[in-house]
Design a protein around this motif. Sequence first.
Motif, mmCIF file in Angstrom:
data_model
loop_
_atom_site.group_PDB
_atom_site.id
_atom_site.type_symbol
_atom_site.label_atom_id
_atom_site.label_comp_id
_atom_site.label_asym_id
_atom_site.label_seq_id
_atom_site.Cartn_x
_atom_site.Cartn_y
_atom_site.Cartn_z
ATOM 1 N N ASN A 35 -10.955 0.827 24.670
ATOM 2 C CA ASN A 35 -9.619 1.313 24.274
ATOM 3 C C ASN A 35 -8.762 0.234 23.624
ATOM 4 N N ARG A 36 -9.398 -0.725 22.958
ATOM 5 C CA ARG A 36 -8.641 -1.749 22.226
ATOM 6 C C ARG A 36 -8.044 -1.119 20.986
ATOM 7 N N ARG A 37 -6.749 -1.327 20.787
ATOM 8 C CA ARG A 37 -6.044 -0.741 19.652
ATOM 9 C C ARG A 37 -6.094 -1.674 18.453
ATOM 10 N N TYR A 38 -6.354 -1.079 17.296
ATOM 11 C CA TYR A 38 -6.323 -1.801 16.034
ATOM 12 C C TYR A 38 -5.415 -1.039 15.077
ATOM 13 N N TYR A 39 -4.343 -1.695 14.652
ATOM 14 C CA TYR A 39 -3.365 -1.075 13.768
ATOM 15 C C TYR A 39 -3.754 -1.332 12.315
#
Length: 119
Positions: A35-39
Amino acid sequence: MTIGELSQELGVAQHILRYWETRFPQLRPMQRAGNRRYYRPADVDLARKINRLLNNDGYTVRGVQKLLRERNAELQPQPQSVAAVAAAPLGPEPDDVAAGVDVFRLIALRDRLVAVLND
């Protein structure tokens, strides 16, 4: 950008960015393993805009939601019926129409119909 990088750039806590994701459906970063977020660049621009509106321009969360909804509605193309697209003129037709020109007109008509059907 990761959530940590964006958090640092904007000067807001990471939990604030996660909160914004729940309040602004337009803000949807990619989530990878764990669930690592990458914008993406569009997400970063939107987060900057939300931050500016909330923290500099004095908008409330509801005010920003309304503003983003209105701007999104303005950018959406108006739906057209298939009949309207098919009936719309494709452009001037020369008197001495060659067979090749008819093919290009048909391709243009096909592309317009596909665009309407995909909407």
